[in-house]
Design a protein around this motif. Structure first.
Motif, mmCIF file in Angstrom:
data_model
loop_
_atom_site.group_PDB
_atom_site.id
_atom_site.type_symbol
_atom_site.label_atom_id
_atom_site.label_comp_id
_atom_site.label_asym_id
_atom_site.label_seq_id
_atom_site.Cartn_x
_atom_site.Cartn_y
_atom_site.Cartn_z
ATOM 1 N N ASN A 185 -17.784 6.899 -3.141
ATOM 2 C CA ASN A 185 -17.057 5.758 -3.685
ATOM 3 C C ASN A 185 -15.664 6.143 -4.164
ATOM 4 N N ASP A 186 -15.302 7.404 -3.954
ATOM 5 C CA ASP A 186 -13.981 7.894 -4.365
ATOM 6 C C ASP A 186 -13.017 7.804 -3.187
ATOM 7 N N VAL A 187 -11.875 7.187 -3.431
ATOM 8 C CA VAL A 187 -10.865 7.002 -2.390
ATOM 9 C C VAL A 187 -9.527 7.502 -2.901
ATOM 10 N N SER A 188 -8.770 8.192 -2.054
ATOM 11 C CA SER A 188 -7.456 8.700 -2.472
ATOM 12 C C SER A 188 -6.538 8.844 -1.266
ATOM 13 N N TRP A 189 -5.246 8.913 -1.546
ATOM 14 C CA TRP A 189 -4.243 9.149 -0.511
ATOM 15 C C TRP A 189 -4.015 10.650 -0.353
ATOM 16 N N TYR A 190 -3.642 11.062 0.851
ATOM 17 C CA TYR A 190 -3.176 12.442 1.063
ATOM 18 C C TYR A 190 -2.108 12.414 2.146
ATOM 19 N N GLN A 191 -1.195 13.380 2.105
ATOM 20 C CA GLN A 191 -0.127 13.447 3.093
ATOM 21 C C GLN A 191 -0.655 14.086 4.365
ATOM 22 N N ALA A 192 -0.607 13.329 5.467
ATOM 23 C CA ALA A 192 -1.199 13.811 6.714
ATOM 24 C C ALA A 192 -0.175 14.122 7.790
ATOM 25 N N GLY A 193 1.035 13.593 7.657
ATOM 26 C CA GLY A 193 2.025 13.810 8.695
ATOM 27 C C GLY A 193 3.372 13.238 8.324
ATOM 28 N N SER A 194 4.226 13.117 9.318
ATOM 29 C CA SER A 194 5.574 12.599 9.097
ATOM 30 C C SER A 194 5.557 11.073 9.090
ATOM 31 N N GLU A 214 -0.606 -8.904 11.225
ATOM 32 C CA GLU A 214 0.183 -8.939 12.471
ATOM 33 C C GLU A 214 1.463 -9.738 12.261
ATOM 34 N N HIS A 215 1.340 -10.875 11.600
ATOM 35 C CA HIS A 215 2.529 -11.701 11.364
ATOM 36 C C HIS A 215 3.531 -10.967 10.489
ATOM 37 N N LEU A 216 3.076 -10.377 9.384
ATOM 38 C CA LEU A 216 3.976 -9.670 8.481
ATOM 39 C C LEU A 216 4.610 -8.474 9.184
ATOM 40 N N TRP A 217 3.845 -7.774 10.010
ATOM 41 C CA TRP A 217 4.388 -6.613 10.726
ATOM 42 C C TRP A 217 5.466 -7.056 11.712
ATOM 43 N N SER A 218 5.225 -8.176 12.398
ATOM 44 C CA SER A 218 6.212 -8.679 13.365
ATOM 45 C C SER A 218 7.504 -9.108 12.681
ATOM 46 N N GLN A 219 7.400 -9.521 11.407
ATOM 47 C CA GLN A 219 8.579 -9.935 10.642
ATOM 48 C C GLN A 219 9.190 -8.785 9.843
ATOM 49 N N LYS A 220 8.638 -7.578 10.022
ATOM 50 C CA LYS A 220 9.100 -6.365 9.316
ATOM 51 C C LYS A 220 8.967 -6.492 7.794
ATOM 52 N N GLU A 221 8.009 -7.285 7.353
ATOM 53 C CA GLU A 221 7.734 -7.413 5.923
ATOM 54 C C GLU A 221 6.597 -6.457 5.561
ATOM 55 N N PHE A 222 6.855 -5.164 5.784
ATOM 56 C CA PHE A 222 5.821 -4.153 5.658
ATOM 57 C C PHE A 222 5.278 -4.023 4.238
ATOM 58 N N GLU A 223 6.139 -4.250 3.245
ATOM 59 C CA GLU A 223 5.706 -4.102 1.858
ATOM 60 C C GLU A 223 4.691 -5.165 1.446
ATOM 61 N N LYS A 224 4.582 -6.238 2.220
ATOM 62 C CA LYS A 224 3.631 -7.302 1.887
ATOM 63 C C LYS A 224 2.256 -7.067 2.515
ATOM 64 N N ILE A 225 2.156 -6.040 3.359
ATOM 65 C CA ILE A 225 0.880 -5.756 4.007
ATOM 66 C C ILE A 225 0.058 -4.846 3.100
ATOM 67 N N HIS A 226 -0.976 -5.398 2.526
ATOM 68 C CA HIS A 226 -1.883 -4.616 1.684
ATOM 69 C C HIS A 226 -3.204 -5.362 1.535
ATOM 70 N N PHE A 227 -4.282 -4.605 1.505
ATOM 71 C CA PHE A 227 -5.615 -5.164 1.328
ATOM 72 C C PHE A 227 -6.423 -4.218 0.449
ATOM 73 N N ASN A 228 -7.451 -4.754 -0.159
ATOM 74 C CA ASN A 228 -8.326 -3.947 -1.013
ATOM 75 C C ASN A 228 -9.607 -3.585 -0.287
ATOM 76 N N PHE A 229 -10.062 -2.333 -0.516
ATOM 77 C CA PHE A 229 -11.390 -1.963 -0.057
ATOM 78 C C PHE A 229 -12.420 -2.702 -0.914
ATOM 79 N N THR A 230 -13.654 -2.670 -0.499
ATOM 80 C CA THR A 230 -14.709 -3.341 -1.248
ATOM 81 C C THR A 230 -14.850 -2.785 -2.662
ATOM 82 N N ASN A 231 -14.506 -1.497 -2.858
ATOM 83 C CA ASN A 231 -14.585 -0.902 -4.200
ATOM 84 C C ASN A 231 -13.358 -1.203 -5.060
ATOM 85 N N GLY A 232 -12.411 -1.987 -4.514
ATOM 86 C CA GLY A 232 -11.236 -2.381 -5.270
ATOM 87 C C GLY A 232 -9.995 -1.548 -5.008
#
Length: 290
Positions: free
Chosen positions: A162-171, A125-143
């Motif tokens: 246990n397989d995780v991946s990105w996909y393009q969902a919208g704009s 929330e703090h990083l988002w309010s400061q527009k530091e979007f690139e610093k917002i990241h967390f790991n899932f339990t599987n890494g």
């Protein structure tokens, strides 16, 4: 006449003995015989952590840079004094000497906003309010690392076992609604196990606002330091703790059951074991975000 003169002399002597002469002034503090009033630690009219919770006598809050995480936490809004914590479903959490205040932030309507989730949420929330979007990241339990900078491009997460991946969902989009959906994905697949691995161990004498006491596990627990104060003469340090818990519930400022004289503050000199109302940590459990 002599009798009157004698009475006048006696009266004049009595006046000078009980009071001050006309050409004397009272010494500084001569009439300040009553002790100074000590402010109560809880100011029921305060609506932030800083204004609701005063420091004990002799302590001063540490400085916090403008727009820093420390300042953000110290200024967290609080619900009116005496408000009960609510679970995600609206049911109140009984206050069995657990919390002294309730943070006024919505937590959603799903059983997701628990202990580590609340810590990650405050950081994000703090990083988002400061527009530091690139610093917002967390790991899932599987890494698997989930960067918010990818999320705002319109990408979403596919989880198959246990397989995780990105996909393009919208704009591309970066509204608060987008941000909250991102956080709910983090809440679903991250926790104390993953967060404990992301944070850096810190010694208790280095404790500062934003640090986290955390034990990774199933279950584990995490609480976050939301304020710090020191006594200049002795350099003694005290701090405030906030938590969420299971099931998902509002963030609460914890009481200190072991030292009612300074509660809700805790002393950094707690030794090897830190007892909080619903969990016990050790001095090895203190960690910090990058």
């Amino acid at each position: 006449m002599k009798a009157c003169s004698t009475l006048l002399i006696i009266f004049s002597f009595m006046f000078q003995a009980c009071g001050q002469t006309s050409n004397e002034s009272p010494s500084k503090g001569e009439f300040s015989t009553s002790p100074k009033k000590v402010k109560p630690i809880i100011n029921i009219k305060g609506n932030t952590i800083e204004t609701r919770i005063n420091t004990p006598p002799g302590f001063e809050r540490t400085s916090a840079e403008t727009h820093s995480f420390g300042e953000y936490l110290r200024q967290l809004p609080l619900k009116p004094d005496g408000t009960m914590v609510r679970y995600y479903n609206g049911i109140p959490k009984p206050n069995f000497n657990i919390y002294t205040a309730v943070v006024d932030l919505k937590i959603g309507e799903r059983d997701l906003h628990q202990c580590a989730d609340a810590v990650m949420r405050l950081r994000a929330e703090h990083l988002w309010s400061q527009k530091e979007f690139e610093k917002i990241h967390f790991n899932f339990t599987n890494g698997f690392r989930v960067d918010y900078s990818e999320w705002i491009k319109g990408k979403r997460i596919a989880v198959k076992g246990n397989d995780v991946s990105w996909y393009q969902a919208g704009s591309p989009s970066n509204t608060y609604k987008d941000f909250w959906k991102y956080m709910e994905i983090i809440f679903s697949y991250a926790g104390t196990l993953s967060l404990a691995k992301e944070l850096t161990p810190i010694k208790t004498d280095q404790l500062q606002v934003g640090d986290v006491f955390i034990q990774g596990g199933s279950p584990g627990h995490a609480v976050i330091v939301v304020d710090v104060a020191t006594k200049p003469e002795t350099r003694e340090k005290i701090f405030l703790l906030a938590q969420s818990y299971m099931p998902a519930q509002e963030i609460q400022i914890l009481k200190n059951r072991n030292d009612k004289g300074i509660s809700p503050w805790y002393s950094s000199g707690f030794g090897e074991v830190l007892e909080t109302p619903e969990w016990t940590f050790t001095n090895m459990d203190l960690k910090r975000f990058e």
